[in-house]
Design a protein around this motif. Sequence first.
Motif, mmCIF file in Angstrom:
data_model
loop_
_atom_site.group_PDB
_atom_site.id
_atom_site.type_symbol
_atom_site.label_atom_id
_atom_site.label_comp_id
_atom_site.label_asym_id
_atom_site.label_seq_id
_atom_site.Cartn_x
_atom_site.Cartn_y
_atom_site.Cartn_z
ATOM 1 N N ALA A 1 0.846 -1.196 0.000
ATOM 2 C CA ALA A 1 0.000 0.000 0.000
ATOM 3 C C ALA A 1 0.880 1.244 0.000
ATOM 4 C CB ALA A 1 -0.923 0.009 1.211
ATOM 5 N N PRO A 2 1.247 1.771 -1.182
ATOM 6 C CA PRO A 2 2.051 2.990 -1.238
ATOM 7 C C PRO A 2 1.284 4.164 -0.621
ATOM 8 C CG PRO A 2 1.927 1.914 -3.385
ATOM 9 C CD PRO A 2 0.920 1.262 -2.520
ATOM 10 N N PHE A 3 1.991 4.971 0.189
ATOM 11 C CA PHE A 3 1.346 6.055 0.924
ATOM 12 C C PHE A 3 2.272 7.253 0.977
ATOM 13 C CE2 PHE A 3 0.711 7.854 5.369
ATOM 14 C CZ PHE A 3 -0.387 8.642 5.028
ATOM 15 N N GLY B 1 -2.583 3.728 -2.376
ATOM 16 C CA GLY B 1 -3.070 2.804 -3.384
ATOM 17 C C GLY B 1 -2.778 1.367 -2.985
ATOM 18 N N ARG B 2 -2.875 0.482 -3.936
ATOM 19 C CA ARG B 2 -2.548 -0.927 -3.753
ATOM 20 C C ARG B 2 -1.807 -1.390 -4.996
ATOM 21 N NH1 ARG B 2 -4.954 0.554 0.223
ATOM 22 N NH2 ARG B 2 -6.474 -0.584 1.496
ATOM 23 N N ASP C 1 -4.653 -6.753 -9.646
ATOM 24 C CA ASP C 1 -4.684 -5.488 -10.363
ATOM 25 C C ASP C 1 -4.396 -4.346 -9.396
ATOM 26 O OD1 ASP C 1 -5.345 -6.710 -12.753
ATOM 27 O OD2 ASP C 1 -7.513 -6.458 -12.462
ATOM 28 N N PRO C 2 -3.672 -3.332 -9.854
ATOM 29 C CA PRO C 2 -3.407 -2.198 -8.969
ATOM 30 C C PRO C 2 -4.669 -1.383 -8.697
ATOM 31 C CG PRO C 2 -2.605 -1.733 -11.179
ATOM 32 C CD PRO C 2 -3.033 -3.170 -11.173
ATOM 33 N N ILE C 3 -4.696 -0.774 -7.540
ATOM 34 C CA ILE C 3 -5.700 0.238 -7.221
ATOM 35 C C ILE C 3 -4.934 1.546 -7.170
ATOM 36 C CG2 ILE C 3 -7.375 1.063 -5.530
ATOM 37 C CD1 ILE C 3 -7.717 -1.853 -4.626
ATOM 38 N N ARG D 1 1.142 10.992 -5.337
ATOM 39 C CA ARG D 1 1.039 9.720 -6.081
ATOM 40 C C ARG D 1 2.404 9.298 -6.601
ATOM 41 N NH1 ARG D 1 0.748 8.349 -11.432
ATOM 42 N NH2 ARG D 1 -0.252 6.319 -11.872
ATOM 43 N N TYR D 2 3.124 10.202 -7.228
ATOM 44 C CA TYR D 2 4.417 9.849 -7.814
ATOM 45 C C TYR D 2 5.381 9.367 -6.739
ATOM 46 C CZ TYR D 2 8.707 10.136 -10.529
ATOM 47 O OH TYR D 2 9.892 9.815 -11.159
#
Length: 276
Positions: free
Chosen positions: A9-11, A31-32, A38-40, A177-178
């Motif tokens: 889970a990128p944060f 996200g996931r 599949d990515p979220i 996000r990046y």
Amino acid sequence: MGWHMGRLAPFDLETTSPDPEDARIVEAYIGRVGGGLDPIDPPGYLVNPGVEVPEEAAKVHGYTTEHLAEHGDPADTAVHAIAAWVADAINEGIPLVGQNIRYDLTILDRECRRHNLPTVEDRTGGELGPVIDTYVLSKYLDPWRKRVSAEQGAHVLKTTAQVFGVEWNDEEAHGARYDALIAARVAWCMGRHAHRPLPERPRLAGRTDQRHLFGALAVDLPTLHASQKRWAAEQAASFQEWLRSPKAGEKRDPDAVVSGEWPLIPFSPAAEQVPA
């Protein structure tokens, strides 16, 4: 299968200040990725912090007071949603991944308190992990890495990405996000190297061959979380000692105190809080 092959889970947060006790959130991403699913991948979530965004902060992430007032959600609504998303990942057993994630989790904690909302820990029964912090891992794996330049530190996300072969784009950097997704890719690379035989691991930029250090990452997530807690404390103590010594030069502060708490600086009611 190593943890790097599981769901992550990128944060990341973009904020108004480098001080986690004072900073307000202006953008968030969680996200996931990975795990064979599949990515979220939602867009960054803009927040109207309700205060002026300092010019120095706007130069970093590009969000002005006026832009956020027009396009951002109200801070109380946004903070509630962000805390819920982070808690969902923890409750699902998916590790949060980020660069210097202690900063982000501390800010989120203070924002929840500022708006009289349940904290992440309130929403998870006191759990705050597992967490994968590429900043702590980078300093553990490559402790003697030198600064790239006066502007680019040894263990900032850009440097760490470049060291581990993750493509970096200056024009896209410093958005939530990046930065979150880059940190996840860096973590994946670290995990991949950790699960390789010693001769196949990269020799990093340090004075001596430190490839054996990757072995401490080839463990389960609870063990890795506990190790990062210990390494973060050791790294803070080392930095504090340096700041107090003549080696720090103009930065010397004989009374410097560097918190080693991780992945969250505990809330202190005595700490000065900026009113909402």
